[in-house]
Design an enzyme around this catalytic site. Structure first.
Site, PDB file in Angstrom:
ATOM      1  N   TYR A   1       4.132   3.946  -0.453  1.00 52.08           N
ATOM      2  CA  TYR A   1       3.868   2.819   0.428  1.00 52.08           C
ATOM      3  C   TYR A   1       4.234   3.174   1.864  1.00 52.08           C
ATOM      4  O   TYR A   1       5.322   3.696   2.109  1.00 52.08           O
ATOM      5  CB  TYR A   1       4.699   1.607  -0.033  1.00 52.08           C
ATOM      6  CG  TYR A   1       4.511   0.378   0.818  1.00 52.08           C
ATOM      7  CD1 TYR A   1       3.272  -0.269   0.868  1.00 52.08           C
ATOM      8  CD2 TYR A   1       5.563  -0.155   1.562  1.00 52.08           C
ATOM      9  CE1 TYR A   1       3.099  -1.410   1.646  1.00 52.08           C
ATOM     10  CE2 TYR A   1       5.388  -1.296   2.339  1.00 52.08           C
ATOM     11  CZ  TYR A   1       4.157  -1.916   2.377  1.00 52.08           C
ATOM     12  OH  TYR A   1       3.987  -3.046   3.145  1.00 52.08           O
TER      13      TYR A   1
ATOM     14  N   LYS B   1      13.347  -0.194   8.714  1.00 50.30           N
ATOM     15  CA  LYS B   1      14.370  -0.873   7.911  1.00 50.30           C
ATOM     16  C   LYS B   1      15.810  -0.626   8.401  1.00 50.30           C
ATOM     17  O   LYS B   1      16.379  -1.453   9.083  1.00 50.30           O
ATOM     18  CB  LYS B   1      14.212  -0.513   6.438  1.00 50.30           C
ATOM     19  CG  LYS B   1      12.843  -0.990   5.905  1.00 50.30           C
ATOM     20  CD  LYS B   1      12.747  -1.037   4.393  1.00 50.30           C
ATOM     21  CE  LYS B   1      11.452  -1.705   3.977  1.00 50.30           C
ATOM     22  NZ  LYS B   1      10.384  -0.792   3.579  1.00 50.30           N
TER      23      LYS B   1
ATOM     24  N   ASP C   1       7.739   9.996   5.659  1.00 51.23           N
ATOM     25  CA  ASP C   1       8.016   8.581   5.878  1.00 51.23           C
ATOM     26  C   ASP C   1       9.412   8.310   5.320  1.00 51.23           C
ATOM     27  O   ASP C   1       9.598   8.176   4.114  1.00 51.23           O
ATOM     28  CB  ASP C   1       6.957   7.721   5.187  1.00 51.23           C
ATOM     29  CG  ASP C   1       7.197   6.217   5.409  1.00 51.23           C
ATOM     30  OD1 ASP C   1       8.255   5.865   5.974  1.00 51.23           O
ATOM     31  OD2 ASP C   1       6.327   5.419   5.009  1.00 51.23           O
TER      32      ASP C   1
HETATM   33  C1  PLP Z   1       8.941  -0.850   3.980  1.00 52.10           C
HETATM   34  C2  PLP Z   1       8.279   0.457   4.184  1.00 52.10           C
HETATM   35  C3  PLP Z   1       7.341   0.657   5.227  1.00 52.10           C
HETATM   36  C4  PLP Z   1       6.881  -0.467   6.113  1.00 52.10           C
HETATM   37  O1  PLP Z   1       7.900  -0.940   6.953  1.00 52.10           O
HETATM   38  P1  PLP Z   1       7.804  -2.432   7.535  1.00 52.10           P
HETATM   39  O2  PLP Z   1       8.942  -2.483   8.528  1.00 52.10           O
HETATM   40  O3  PLP Z   1       7.976  -3.355   6.369  1.00 52.10           O
HETATM   41  O4  PLP Z   1       6.483  -2.572   8.205  1.00 52.10           O
HETATM   42  C5  PLP Z   1       6.818   1.921   5.408  1.00 52.10           C
HETATM   43  N1  PLP Z   1       7.185   2.950   4.630  1.00 52.10           N
HETATM   44  C6  PLP Z   1       8.084   2.819   3.624  1.00 52.10           C
HETATM   45  C7  PLP Z   1       8.477   4.010   2.812  1.00 52.10           C
HETATM   46  C8  PLP Z   1       8.654   1.552   3.364  1.00 52.10           C
HETATM   47  O5  PLP Z   1       9.512   1.419   2.343  1.00 52.10           O
END
Ligand code: PLP
Length: 283
Positions: free
Chosen positions: A144, A267, A239
């Site tokens: 994700y 986050k 990521d």
């Molecule tokens: C939560 C998440 C995102 C998106 O971040 P938001 O601040 O919710 O837009 C992207 N990559 C990973 C791995 C995530 O867990």
């Protein structure tokens, strides 16, 4: 357990908010039941609108590493608020946080702040496309990267809407530039590259994925991706929105000793505030 206030709020919310929630993962639809409405949190505990106390095992999906409402964090937020909230001009605090991030994350020599992890991954892909002059990128099945259109394809838990992991509204034109590979399989990457020779700008992944259940990279997998991307001139993007500052101060790249070209963060750097960042090589 009395949950009548939450039930009432959820019924009311559905009049004004699609599904009664602002993120599909809060709706409980895929697992049954109705969401609790949280009133406040302190340390390791959450309190709902009916006054029930819960041990917090989710940490607001990652950011609350220090526990909720930590006195030092709260004092810093209040002190910052005394100076106002937005100026549309640079501030000393931006330089301070950039310097701190650069000092902690091995791959980041320069960093740009954004408002969310979604913006960080969207921007990183755009930079990689601009840098390479190529359009396509590879993402892993079940990983994700926020709710940017080009990522909402085989996007794992964070994108589950009505049990369907792929979002309606993403065009075929957008989807055709997102190539999907299975995680932990280097041969599949080689095959995709062979079939799209010279067309792939970036490879993005959660180095230790959490959005498909916790999975560890196989021995040598991340280094293998590093070698392939270097050979092919593909921008390797970790990521680390979930793993950054969490697996180690420098994230998964510190733990596994593999340095990507770019890193996306979110986050945890916000500690509960809406913040994201992306960065990488000076080049
Ligand atoms: C939560 C998440 C995102 C998106 O971040 P938001 O601040 O919710 O837009 C992207 N990559 C990973 C791995 C995530 O867990």
């Amino acid at each position: 357990m009395k949950i009548s206030n939450s039930k009432e709020l959820f019924a009311k919310a559905q009049n004004f908010i699609p599904g009664g929630v602002n993120s599909p993962v809060r709706a409980f639809r895929s697992v049954g039941g109705e969401p609790l409405f949280i009133k406040k949190a302190e340390g390791a505990y959450l309190y709902d609108e009916d006054g029930n106390q819960f041990i917090e095992l989710i940490n607001s999906w990652g950011p609350m590493l220090l526990g909720h409402n930590h006195p030092k964090v709260k004092a810093a937020v209040i002190a910052a608020m005394e100076d106002g909230t937005s100026f549309g001009a640079p501030t000393a605090r931006e330089v301070e946080i950039a310097e701190l991030i650069v000092s902690m994350v091995p791959s980041i020599e320069k960093v740009r702040m954004v408002n969310s992890g979604t913006e960080a991954t969207m921007s990183a892909i755009r930079v990689a496309r601009g840098f390479t002059g190529r359009d396509k990128f590879i993402k892993m099945e079940g990983h994700y990267h926020g709710h940017g259109d080009s990522f909402l394809i085989a996007a794992g838990s964070g994108a589950m809407t009505m049990g369907d992991p792929d979002s309606p509204g993403v065009t075929k034109g957008t989807a055709k530039d997102t190539l999907i590979a299975p995680y932990n399989n280097l041969e599949a990457i080689e095959e995709l590259i062979k079939a799209n020779q010279g067309e792939i700008a970036a490879l993005i992944l959660e180095p230790v994925p959490g959005n498909m259940g916790l999975c560890l990279p196989k021995e040598g997998y991340l280094q293998g991706l590093r070698d392939i991307c270097t050979r092919e001139g593909i921008v390797l993007i970790f990521d680390e929105v979930m793993t950054g500052f969490r697996l180690a101060k420098g994230g998964a790249q510190e733990v596994y000793g593999v340095t990507p070209d770019m890193t996306t963060l979110g986050k945890i750097i916000g500690g509960g505030m809406p913040v994201g960042a992306y960065g990488g090589k000076r080049e």
